[in-house]
Design an enzyme around this catalytic site. Structure first.
Site, PDB file in Angstrom:
ATOM      1  N   GLU A 129      53.276 -66.148  -9.843  1.00 30.61           N
ATOM      2  CA  GLU A 129      52.556 -65.655  -8.663  1.00 30.61           C
ATOM      3  C   GLU A 129      51.199 -65.126  -9.100  1.00 30.61           C
ATOM      4  O   GLU A 129      50.941 -64.960 -10.300  1.00 30.61           O
ATOM      5  CB  GLU A 129      53.375 -64.579  -7.937  1.00 30.61           C
ATOM      6  CG  GLU A 129      54.543 -65.160  -7.170  1.00 30.61           C
ATOM      7  CD  GLU A 129      55.188 -64.170  -6.208  1.00 30.61           C
ATOM      8  OE1 GLU A 129      54.615 -63.109  -5.952  1.00 30.61           O
ATOM      9  OE2 GLU A 129      56.286 -64.477  -5.713  1.00 30.61           O
ATOM     10  N   HIS A 245      47.574 -60.176   3.062  1.00 25.17           N
ATOM     11  CA  HIS A 245      48.059 -61.341   2.315  1.00 25.17           C
ATOM     12  C   HIS A 245      47.199 -62.538   2.695  1.00 25.17           C
ATOM     13  O   HIS A 245      46.958 -62.770   3.885  1.00 25.17           O
ATOM     14  CB  HIS A 245      49.532 -61.610   2.668  1.00 25.17           C
ATOM     15  CG  HIS A 245      50.206 -62.510   1.679  1.00 25.17           C
ATOM     16  ND1 HIS A 245      49.871 -63.831   1.539  1.00 25.17           N
ATOM     17  CD2 HIS A 245      51.168 -62.271   0.760  1.00 25.17           C
ATOM     18  CE1 HIS A 245      50.623 -64.369   0.581  1.00 25.17           C
ATOM     19  NE2 HIS A 245      51.408 -63.435   0.086  1.00 25.17           N
ATOM     20  N   ARG A 291      45.164 -60.952  -5.163  1.00 23.93           N
ATOM     21  CA  ARG A 291      45.062 -61.168  -3.712  1.00 23.93           C
ATOM     22  C   ARG A 291      43.722 -60.748  -3.132  1.00 23.93           C
ATOM     23  O   ARG A 291      43.186 -61.400  -2.242  1.00 23.93           O
ATOM     24  CB  ARG A 291      46.170 -60.391  -3.003  1.00 23.93           C
ATOM     25  CG  ARG A 291      47.482 -61.055  -3.192  1.00 23.93           C
ATOM     26  CD  ARG A 291      48.584 -60.402  -2.433  1.00 23.93           C
ATOM     27  NE  ARG A 291      49.799 -61.140  -2.755  1.00 23.93           N
ATOM     28  CZ  ARG A 291      51.022 -60.732  -2.470  1.00 23.93           C
ATOM     29  NH1 ARG A 291      51.211 -59.580  -1.856  1.00 23.93           N
ATOM     30  NH2 ARG A 291      52.062 -61.462  -2.782  1.00 23.93           N
ATOM     31  N   HIS A 352      49.757 -56.805   5.230  1.00 23.50           N
ATOM     32  CA  HIS A 352      50.997 -57.193   4.546  1.00 23.50           C
ATOM     33  C   HIS A 352      51.673 -56.029   3.838  1.00 23.50           C
ATOM     34  O   HIS A 352      52.887 -55.891   3.881  1.00 23.50           O
ATOM     35  CB  HIS A 352      50.642 -58.272   3.523  1.00 23.50           C
ATOM     36  CG  HIS A 352      51.805 -58.832   2.792  1.00 23.50           C
ATOM     37  ND1 HIS A 352      52.785 -59.558   3.425  1.00 23.50           N
ATOM     38  CD2 HIS A 352      52.152 -58.791   1.476  1.00 23.50           C
ATOM     39  CE1 HIS A 352      53.693 -59.946   2.529  1.00 23.50           C
ATOM     40  NE2 HIS A 352      53.339 -59.477   1.349  1.00 23.50           N
ATOM     41  N   ARG A 387      47.934 -54.121  -4.898  1.00 22.31           N
ATOM     42  CA  ARG A 387      49.289 -54.318  -5.439  1.00 22.31           C
ATOM     43  C   ARG A 387      49.428 -55.685  -6.094  1.00 22.31           C
ATOM     44  O   ARG A 387      49.026 -56.704  -5.523  1.00 22.31           O
ATOM     45  CB  ARG A 387      50.287 -54.213  -4.287  1.00 22.31           C
ATOM     46  CG  ARG A 387      51.716 -54.482  -4.669  1.00 22.31           C
ATOM     47  CD  ARG A 387      52.607 -54.421  -3.447  1.00 22.31           C
ATOM     48  NE  ARG A 387      52.381 -55.558  -2.572  1.00 22.31           N
ATOM     49  CZ  ARG A 387      53.260 -56.551  -2.379  1.00 22.31           C
ATOM     50  NH1 ARG A 387      54.415 -56.544  -3.014  1.00 22.31           N
ATOM     51  NH2 ARG A 387      52.994 -57.527  -1.546  1.00 22.31           N
TER      52      ARG A 387
HETATM   53  C1  LIG Z   1      56.955 -61.301   4.848  1.00 22.89           C
HETATM   54  C2  LIG Z   1      56.966 -60.389   3.653  1.00 22.89           C
HETATM   55  C3  LIG Z   1      57.280 -60.894   2.404  1.00 22.89           C
HETATM   56  C4  LIG Z   1      57.309 -60.046   1.288  1.00 22.89           C
HETATM   57  N1  LIG Z   1      57.656 -60.567   0.068  1.00 22.89           N
HETATM   58  C5  LIG Z   1      57.756 -59.733  -0.997  1.00 22.89           C
HETATM   59  C6  LIG Z   1      58.197 -60.222  -2.264  1.00 22.89           C
HETATM   60  O1  LIG Z   1      58.518 -61.388  -2.429  1.00 22.89           O
HETATM   61  N2  LIG Z   1      58.281 -59.335  -3.296  1.00 22.89           N
HETATM   62  C7  LIG Z   1      57.952 -58.008  -3.162  1.00 22.89           C
HETATM   63  O2  LIG Z   1      58.056 -57.264  -4.133  1.00 22.89           O
HETATM   64  N3  LIG Z   1      57.537 -57.530  -1.965  1.00 22.89           N
HETATM   65  C8  LIG Z   1      57.439 -58.348  -0.892  1.00 22.89           C
HETATM   66  N4  LIG Z   1      57.029 -57.837   0.318  1.00 22.89           N
HETATM   67  C9  LIG Z   1      56.871 -56.383   0.460  1.00 22.89           C
HETATM   68  C10 LIG Z   1      58.262 -55.725   0.455  1.00 22.89           C
HETATM   69  O3  LIG Z   1      59.161 -56.551   1.147  1.00 22.89           O
HETATM   70  C11 LIG Z   1      58.250 -54.345   1.093  1.00 22.89           C
HETATM   71  O4  LIG Z   1      57.228 -53.570   0.543  1.00 22.89           O
HETATM   72  C12 LIG Z   1      59.583 -53.637   0.846  1.00 22.89           C
HETATM   73  O5  LIG Z   1      60.660 -54.450   1.246  1.00 22.89           O
HETATM   74  C13 LIG Z   1      59.631 -52.301   1.566  1.00 22.89           C
HETATM   75  O6  LIG Z   1      60.911 -51.768   1.392  1.00 22.89           O
HETATM   76  P1  LIG Z   1      61.237 -50.317   1.926  1.00 22.89           P
HETATM   77  O7  LIG Z   1      62.626 -50.008   1.488  1.00 22.89           O
HETATM   78  O8  LIG Z   1      60.158 -49.384   1.537  1.00 22.89           O
HETATM   79  O9  LIG Z   1      61.173 -50.436   3.523  1.00 22.89           O
HETATM   80  P2  LIG Z   1      61.697 -51.527   4.616  1.00 22.89           P
HETATM   81  O10 LIG Z   1      62.419 -52.646   3.984  1.00 22.89           O
HETATM   82  O11 LIG Z   1      60.551 -51.814   5.458  1.00 22.89           O
HETATM   83  O12 LIG Z   1      62.728 -50.653   5.435  1.00 22.89           O
HETATM   84  C14 LIG Z   1      62.273 -49.596   6.261  1.00 22.89           C
HETATM   85  C15 LIG Z   1      63.457 -48.949   6.933  1.00 22.89           C
HETATM   86  O13 LIG Z   1      63.046 -47.760   7.570  1.00 22.89           O
HETATM   87  C16 LIG Z   1      63.583 -47.695   8.873  1.00 22.89           C
HETATM   88  N5  LIG Z   1      62.706 -46.869   9.701  1.00 22.89           N
HETATM   89  C17 LIG Z   1      61.378 -46.959   9.884  1.00 22.89           C
HETATM   90  N6  LIG Z   1      60.953 -45.998  10.742  1.00 22.89           N
HETATM   91  C18 LIG Z   1      62.041 -45.300  11.103  1.00 22.89           C
HETATM   92  C19 LIG Z   1      62.283 -44.209  11.985  1.00 22.89           C
HETATM   93  N7  LIG Z   1      61.306 -43.644  12.716  1.00 22.89           N
HETATM   94  N8  LIG Z   1      63.551 -43.744  12.118  1.00 22.89           N
HETATM   95  C20 LIG Z   1      64.589 -44.299  11.440  1.00 22.89           C
HETATM   96  N9  LIG Z   1      64.412 -45.352  10.604  1.00 22.89           N
HETATM   97  C21 LIG Z   1      63.163 -45.834  10.443  1.00 22.89           C
HETATM   98  C22 LIG Z   1      63.670 -49.147   9.315  1.00 22.89           C
HETATM   99  O14 LIG Z   1      64.595 -49.292  10.382  1.00 22.89           O
HETATM  100  C23 LIG Z   1      64.138 -49.792   8.003  1.00 22.89           C
HETATM  101  O15 LIG Z   1      65.519 -49.642   7.884  1.00 22.89           O
HETATM  102  C24 LIG Z   1      56.981 -58.680   1.437  1.00 22.89           C
HETATM  103  C25 LIG Z   1      56.627 -58.173   2.683  1.00 22.89           C
HETATM  104  C26 LIG Z   1      56.614 -59.019   3.786  1.00 22.89           C
HETATM  105  C27 LIG Z   1      56.233 -58.464   5.121  1.00 22.89           C
END
Ligand SMILES: Cc1cc2nc3c(=O)[nH]c(=O)nc-3n(C[C@H](O)[C@H](O)[C@H](O)COP(=O)(O)OP(=O)(O)OC[C@H]3O[C@@H](n4cnc5c(N)ncnc54)[C@H](O)[C@@H]3O)c2cc1C
Length: 542
Positions: A129, A245, A291, A352, A387
């Site tokens: 990547e 992105h 990026r 993104h 990032r």
């Molecule tokens: C399309 C896409 C592809 C990606 N691909 C990659 C990749 O290949 N590799 C990589 O490293 N990163 C990738 N990323 C980035 C990565 O996926 C995210 O940064 C990461 O998954 C975030 O994880 P998290 O646990 O912080 O939050 P999330 O997975 O976003 O989870 C957030 C949680 O918080 C909860 N929440 C939010 N607000 C509230 C509230 N007010 N009350 C209660 N619950 C709440 C939601 O319901 C959810 O359960 C990608 C992002 C996108 C959009």
């Protein structure tokens, strides 16, 4: 100058509150929240609140994979150097060191938990990547890494662990008593309000990509956690840095389909309308440049040609390979009437990943005692000003685990439970805004941010955006008691913070591009913009 502080967003009357009490309250069920909850539940009484279903997370959408130095030609040292190089001078080196050194072990643990990473002849398949100097990205299900990892973690959460999970529970605010975070106030699916008291709270609410009209982020990514941490007085950092992105499908959908960077890793090209590659000669890694470099060049080409998108060309790659290697992208495009094998696909940058977040130390501790943050809502310092691809799932794993280790230490010596606390919640009843008005305001905010606070900003555009957001707020009633209204106000809070921070940083660095300050200025700006409640922006040299 800046957004007015407000401690609590909610004012839902003085009806009955339900109370529950836990050792650990985890808010959010993406990779960071799941890692923290599964780990903490080995010893403690844990609850998890998520505003949507467990599978409705950004984590589930992740395509490319997890970056970790696990290949024969790789090392944590190389991963460290690549992360720093991409981060454009603003990474916290200690945090990056932990990320790259602890990462491989966390990935092995995920595998033991049941995640089936892609292997060939017994060896992990490692993808290339952008800005990685060697193939390093561990993947699962081709380009379905996030859902494979998320499903394995959810399985661990519901089988065998003692976590009490409440889906559809919208957290409004963190509860602060005597300067400590003691829990959270949430709105349930039937409109009931619950006070969840806890000895420690882990904020893992993900990102805020929804502040822009074009985004790859799911509709849950409204920056709620960022905004509630801000209202709770936590120190925030790097709020000007939103990563766009380069290759999102050019469409009006919300969210729009991501065309993973791994496609370029396998040889797809970025071309202009005439089919000419435009990254060659711009950076030694061409399409696989960091990026921010790719997005800058795309912007130049779009302005040069007077168009709003460029194209991704994979037509020279074997169709069977594309179908098997990228089932999510291939299938998603087919559903929308595009043929990845035979035609060039229109792409444009979309918001993104939000680099800005709640400042934590190396154990995920925020500046508010009792409050931890992990995952995209946090600012551990590993991403700097840009990032490195696939470092965010890794960050959720590594720092989610570090939170668990610190919780063990904290809870061993802390008071056994939180007493009932005086919360001072506002009790007036507000009429609020109807759904249509809230939806319209949200869309205006997102368009305004894309127009004036997006990829390229200037003092003038940022001020215009702040002015338009103030007008928008003035047209609305203070929020009543509906989740969509709270989301709008959270988006508004974060949008303003982003605009103010972007105005303070008078240079271009990483993902932050100022047309009026187009150069990077190491002398004055090799430092962070921090903010805390009341907008008292300190510019802190670190
Ligand atoms: C399309 C896409 C592809 C990606 N691909 C990659 C990749 O290949 N590799 C990589 O490293 N990163 C990738 N990323 C980035 C990565 O996926 C995210 O940064 C990461 O998954 C975030 O994880 P998290 O646990 O912080 O939050 P999330 O997975 O976003 O989870 C957030 C949680 O918080 C909860 N929440 C939010 N607000 C509230 C509230 N007010 N009350 C209660 N619950 C709440 C939601 O319901 C959810 O359960 C990608 C992002 C996108 C959009």
């Amino acid at each position: 100058m800046g957004p007015a502080p407000r401690n609590y967003l909610a004012a839902c009357g003085d009806g009955d509150l339900r109370y529950s009490s836990y050792d650990v309250l985890v808010i959010g069920g993406g990779i960071a929240g799941l890692t923290a909850a599964v780990g903490a539940a080995r010893r403690w009484n844990v609850a998890m609140l998520t505003k949507a279903g467990l599978e409705n997370t950004t984590t589930f959408l992740a395509q490319g994979g997890v970056a970790a130095a696990m290949g024969p030609f790789d090392s944590p040292e190389l991963h460290f150097a690549d992360t720093l190089e991409a981060g454009a001078g603003l990474c916290d080196e200690e945090a990056v060191r932990l990320l790259v050194e602890e990462g491989p072990e966390r990935v092995r643990e995920l595998e033991h938990l049941g995640t089936r990473f892609d292997r060939r002849a017994g060896e992990l398949v490692l993808a290339s990547e952008g800005a990685h100097s060697v193939p390093r990205v561990v993947r699962a299900g081709g380009d379905a890494t996030g859902s494979v990892i998320g499903s394995a973690l959810i399985q661990a959460l519901i089988s065998g662990s003692r976590v009490e999970v409440h889906e559809g529970e919208f957290v409004l605010d963190l509860l602060i008593a005597d300067g400590r975070c003691v829990g959270a106030l949430s709105l349930g699916p039937e409109g009931e309000l619950t006070v969840s008291l806890a000895r420690a709270v882990v904020l893992a609410t993900g990102g805020a990509g929804q502040i822009y009209a074009n985004t790859t982020n799911p509709i849950v990514a409204t920056g709620d956690g960022h905004a509630m941490a801000w209202r709770a007085g936590a120190v925030m950092r790097d709020l000007e840095f939103m990563q766009f992105h380069p290759t999102a499908l050019h469409s009006d959908e919300n969210p729009t389909l991501l065309l993973t960077e791994a496609l370029r890793g396998e040889g797809a090209w970025l071309v202009d309308g005439a089919g000419r590659r435009f990254m060659e000669g711009v950076h030694p890694l061409a399409e696989l440049a960091p990026r921010d470099v790719v997005v800058r060049r795309m912007k130049e080409v779009m302005v040069r040609d007077g168009v709003d998108h460029v194209e991704l060309d994979a037509t020279h790659l074997a169709c069977d390979f594309l179908r098997e290697r990228f089932p999510t992208v291939h299938g998603g495009l087919t559903e929308r009437g595009f043929d990845l094998c035979r035609e060039r696909i229109p792409v444009s940058p979309a918001s993104h990943y939000y680099i800005g977040g709640v400042v934590t130390d190396l154990w995920g501790r925020t500046s508010v005692p009792g409050l931890y943050a992990a995952g995209e809502v946090s600012s551990t310092g590993v991403h700097g000003a840009n990032r490195l691809a696939s470092n965010s799932l890794l960050e959720g794993l590594v720092f989610g685990d570090r939170v668990v280790r610190d919780l063990d230490r904290l809870l061993e010596r802390a008071e056994p439970s939180v007493r009932k606390v005086k919360l001072d919640l506002p009790t007036e009843s507000r009429r609020g805004n109807d759904q249509a008005a809230t939806a319209a305001a949200t869309q205006r905010l997102r368009l305004e941010m894309s127009r004036n606070g997006g990829i390229v900003r200037s003092r003038e555009s940022l001020q215009q955006a702040l002015g338009h957001l103030a007008e928008l707020e003035a047209e609305l009633q203070p929020p009543g008691c509906a989740a969509t209204e709270f989301e709008f106000y959270n988006l508004l809070t974060i949008a303003r913070l982003l605009l103010v921070a972007a105005g303070i940083r008078e240079e271009s660095r990483g993902v932050h591009l100022r047309s009026d300050f187009p150069e990077r200025d190491n002398e004055d700006w090799q430092r962070h913009v921090r903010a805390r409640l009341g907008w008292d922006p300190e510019v802190v040299a670190e």
